[in-house]
Design an enzyme around this catalytic site. Structure first.
Site, mmCIF file in Angstrom:
data_model
loop_
_atom_site.group_PDB
_atom_site.id
_atom_site.type_symbol
_atom_site.label_atom_id
_atom_site.label_comp_id
_atom_site.label_asym_id
_atom_site.label_seq_id
_atom_site.Cartn_x
_atom_site.Cartn_y
_atom_site.Cartn_z
ATOM 1 N N CYS A 88 5.285 -4.705 -21.309
ATOM 2 C CA CYS A 88 4.341 -5.219 -22.297
ATOM 3 C C CYS A 88 3.183 -4.231 -22.379
ATOM 4 O O CYS A 88 2.550 -3.953 -21.371
ATOM 5 C CB CYS A 88 3.785 -6.580 -21.899
ATOM 6 N N GLU A 153 -3.514 -10.817 -29.446
ATOM 7 C CA GLU A 153 -2.598 -9.762 -29.862
ATOM 8 C C GLU A 153 -1.686 -10.203 -31.000
ATOM 9 O O GLU A 153 -1.299 -11.372 -31.093
ATOM 10 C CB GLU A 153 -1.705 -9.340 -28.687
#
Length: 240
Positions: A88, A153
């Site tokens: 990630c 995000e």
């Protein structure tokens, strides 16, 4: 002593990464600017303006259809010691090949899965783009209170099915494990032994099992939507 000075003393490698520039986007994933990772992850910025940045989450499955997971190292500034998907991270605004929409996310994934997991044999064509999500999560981090650091995000979700060799970077990853489809639900329920990142929990609860059950026909299941799951508490809203 300031928060950043304490970070410099405790984890200089991770602190140096805070200088990298991520892309700020609107809720339609259009680039509207750039910010340091530090600025993009400070809760004071997220709650003041709703600052949103582009990211990616890579899920890697082997030929046994097991998912490779990692545990974030205790040195990580956000969400340390939590389990999550294979890799990630963020496309960077300073790397031209990472600025382009989903192709940029794929290029960033190739770069970061090498840095984090030591995986060098994933190619651009191995990566399947599945969808995008918007989420928010607060993190205590290694050096602060629950309101110091956070994530807001627009996350490009990517999947690879391939057998790979990996040598994790201990500054990034403290543990790795493959899990089967049948293990997933039990692990998600065991928050004490298997604490997970907010983005992994959202994806696992909403989308992952459908993809997992159809791992050999992923192209049919991808979409161009942006799925919105959680939002930061904005300062102006909290005043009313």
């Amino acid at each position: 002593m300031t928060q950043i000075r304490r970070l410099t003393q405790l984890c200089p490698i991770q602190t140096a990464l805070l200088k990298e520039k991520v892309m700020l986007v609107d809720r339609s994933d259009n680039i509207i600017g750039a910010a340091s990772k530090e600025d993009a992850h400070l809760m004071s910025n997220i709650t003041k303006t709703g600052m949103l940045h582009r990211a990616f989450s890579l899920f890697l499955f082997n030929s046994k259809n097991e998912l490779l997971m990692q545990r974030r190292s205790p040195q990580k500034i956000t969400f340390p010691n939590l389990y999550t998907n294979t890799c990630c991270s963020h496309p960077l605004s300073t790397i031209p090949g990472e600025r382009d929409f989903t192709s940029g996310a794929k290029n960033a994934a190739i770069r970061r899965v090498k840095d984090e997991m030591g995986i060098t044999d994933i190619s651009y064509d191995d990566i399947h783009f599945m969808t995008r999500i918007i989420y928010f999560g607060a993190s205590g981090g290694t050096c602060g209170s629950d309101t110091t650091w956070g994530e807001h995000e627009l996350d490009h979700v990517l999947i690879v099915k391939k057998d790979v060799e990996f040598v994790p970077n201990p500054n990034e990853v403290s543990e790795t494990r493959y899990i089967s489809r049948g293990e997933l639900e039990g692990l998600l329920e065991d928050e004490e032994e298997f604490p997970v990142t907010p983005w992994f929990r959202i994806i696992a609860r909403s989308m992952l099992t459908g993809w997992w059950d159809n791992i050999d026909r992923l192209q049919e299941l991808s979409d161009d939507k942006i799925h919105e799951f959680s939002f930061p508490p904005l300062e102006e809203e909290s005043k009313h």
